[in-house]
Write an enzyme that holds these catalytic residues in place. Sequence first.
Site, short mmCIF file in Angstrom:
data_model
loop_
_atom_site.label_atom_id
_atom_site.label_comp_id
_atom_site.label_asym_id
_atom_site.label_seq_id
_atom_site.Cartn_x
_atom_site.Cartn_y
_atom_site.Cartn_z
N GLN A 75 44.44 29.34 -29.62
CA GLN A 75 44.76 29.84 -30.96
C GLN A 75 45.84 28.97 -31.61
O GLN A 75 46.83 29.46 -32.15
CB GLN A 75 45.20 31.30 -30.88
CG GLN A 75 44.06 32.28 -30.69
CD GLN A 75 43.13 32.35 -31.89
OE1 GLN A 75 43.54 32.12 -33.02
NE2 GLN A 75 41.87 32.67 -31.65
N SER A 76 45.62 27.67 -31.60
CA SER A 76 46.61 26.73 -32.12
C SER A 76 46.66 26.71 -33.64
O SER A 76 45.66 26.44 -34.31
CB SER A 76 46.28 25.32 -31.61
OG SER A 76 47.03 24.33 -32.28
#
Length: 337
Positions: A75-76
Amino acid sequence: MDLTHYPRIRCGHWPTPLEPMLNLSADLGGPELWVKRDDCTGLSTGGNKTRKLEYLIADAIAKGADTVITQGATQSNHARQTAALCAKEKLTCHILLEDRTGFEDPAYRLNGNVLLDRLHGATVSSRPAGANMQAEMETFAAGLEAQGKKPYVIPGGGSNPIGALGYVNAALELTHQLNEMGLKATHLVLATGSSGTHAGLVAGLKILNSPLKVVGFGVRAPKEKQEQMVYDLACKTAAMLGHEGVVKREDVFADCNYVGAGYGLPTSAMVEAVKMLAESEGLLFDPVYTGKGLSGMIDWIRRGHFTADDTVIFLHTGGSAALFGYPETFELEGYVT
């Protein structure tokens, strides 16, 4: 301090707002609290990486690149904003995502930032936890070069001296806002991870001889490692700007007691902090970075580390898109069908 020697793509919404958090200040009975809204940078729901990418993507274009490769956790936020600016600048974007949590929930693996990565046209591939992500990117780049492409590799978080220039510039912007508002802030608080935001701010504020103290709350690495990463990058960034030696080791501080079980893994204090800000200030924070940073700041206030005489600014680095990857974490009730 002259940043004009470095190419820059001006795509963000500057300056980002500096706003009081009156309700939170009253609820906690502590210092005067403000928020620097770098969630409002304007690039793919906003976030701090926009400042870094203005310099990094400009550098890539200046060097003749046609392809950008970067990496991050599943979930960058950095990956999402990189994909967005590559789309805007007509660069091919390849994202390598490290599975640091082991979560198999489809919402985590396919929703939130991952959905936006793909929506911006980036290719996305996963790597196992603990992979040498820099080596993975270099191998990927070598394969593209063999095909005649011209790749440009951006480290995780955009955290190198070129990327850190974005937060040297933010230090200038914030200092100007404080002067214009007549606001004498004592502390600047942020979540610190890949180190570029933290390092850029430390370097910029030291070059400006600002009295503002930067307090980082770690989201991944142990204290000694985190502080050393920030210090090393701050020194390199200041030296690149002609101010070698201005940053001292004591200028870098990180409290890494709020990480919990690991990077990206929720904590009860993070959940409380995110809910508190949503309900008291109408602000959305993410469960990985800003949520844990907030939990640290709130605990410090409760423990008296910040006093009623302090004026504290929290740097909101964005990332609320990641909330959609953690739908069960907040156990919200009362949904009406």
